[in-house]
Design an enzyme around this catalytic site. Sequence first.
Site, PDB file in Angstrom:
ATOM      1  CG  HIS A 125      -4.463  -2.163  -6.129  1.00 14.91           C
ATOM      2  ND1 HIS A 125      -3.372  -1.512  -5.600  1.00 14.91           N
ATOM      3  CD2 HIS A 125      -4.173  -3.489  -6.099  1.00 14.91           C
ATOM      4  CE1 HIS A 125      -2.456  -2.420  -5.261  1.00 14.91           C
ATOM      5  NE2 HIS A 125      -2.911  -3.617  -5.545  1.00 14.91           N
ATOM      6  CG  ASP A 162      -2.056  -6.586  -0.619  1.00  8.09           C
ATOM      7  OD1 ASP A 162      -2.904  -7.470  -0.776  1.00  8.09           O
ATOM      8  OD2 ASP A 162      -1.242  -6.251  -1.514  1.00  8.09           O
ATOM      9  CG  HIS A 164       0.621  -5.536  -4.635  1.00 13.98           C
ATOM     10  ND1 HIS A 164       0.096  -6.787  -4.346  1.00 13.98           N
ATOM     11  CD2 HIS A 164       1.509  -5.699  -5.635  1.00 13.98           C
ATOM     12  CE1 HIS A 164       0.644  -7.678  -5.173  1.00 13.98           C
ATOM     13  NE2 HIS A 164       1.504  -7.055  -5.956  1.00 13.98           N
ATOM     14  CG  ASP A 246      -0.315  -9.721  -1.730  1.00 13.63           C
ATOM     15  OD1 ASP A 246      -0.208  -9.167  -0.620  1.00 13.63           O
ATOM     16  OD2 ASP A 246      -0.907  -9.204  -2.700  1.00 13.63           O
TER      17      ASP A 246
HETATM   18 ZN   LIG Z   1      -1.534  -7.369  -3.136  1.00 18.24          ZN
END
Ligand SMILES: [Zn+2]
Length: 309
Positions: A125, A162, A164, A246
């Site tokens: 991120h 991931d 996200h 995740d």
């Molecule tokens: Zn994540």
Amino acid sequence: MTTALFWHPSCREHNMGAGHPEQPARLDSVLVALEAEEFDELERVEAPRATREQILRCHPASHVDDILGSVPENGIVRLDADTSLSPGSGEASLRAAGAAVAAVDAVMSGKYHNAFCAVRPPGHHAEPQHAMGFCLFNNIAIGAEHAIAVHGADRVAVVDFDVHHGNGTQAMFARKPNMFFASSHQMPLYPGTGQESERGVAGNIVNVALPPQSGGEEFRIAFEVRILPALRDFKPDLLMISAGFDAHRDDPLANLNLVEDDYNWATSVLAEVADETCGGKIVSTLEGGYDLGALGRSAAAHVRALMAA
Ligand SMILES: [Zn+2]
């Protein structure tokens, strides 16, 4: 050929406060799972610190100075609603980025067949000028740029599973036709980017947005139909993996339903493409994964596939 595990004890010393899901115990879960006898052949390597020069390939000096200059002597400094610094954060972040760089050195030089970096803080991120989403420096992008700058790689691919979207990596790669970024992620979900219409230049960005409650079937179709063909066409000189776990069905931060075998499968099919395009060179680095049991088992499934590749 050997698989290497890059890590450093200082990655435990970054602590964003009691109850924060991105906690030091995550690293222990991964390392304990990799203590099983089947991982005896894994070569364990302590990561060096990334140098300023290496980080500056991805972040402006102002960001590096902001992060390292904000590390407190005591207590916690909040950078945003969910990202903080503790006294150990500077060292941990340098070792996390340094692991990616050292793993790239070792795999590109042929010392190891492939490598997994068990590190925190995660990185995907982190944008050029912003820490966010538990990430300070973009470890995988720093590793990728190192492969280009030092090892003569012409093209580097990052595949990010991931749950996200890896907004930071996408931001760094979108305008660079020699870099490729493919992500499977839940949508809607933090950080909100990763629409399939975000395609970079020359189709070098591939986003597959999965609706909540998607499971292994949808995930595997995303890889087989979208991600693997684009990766084959790109023909990287090095394949990197943003390995967040995740999207597991037990994870508390999202709503996908993957299981350990899905991570083993994805790693195996990525290794097949790496065999075809770049002599099997893979450097993987840990991103998210917040259910401690699922995280350890999923990372083990991932590393098992790397060792079999
Ligand atoms: Zn994540």
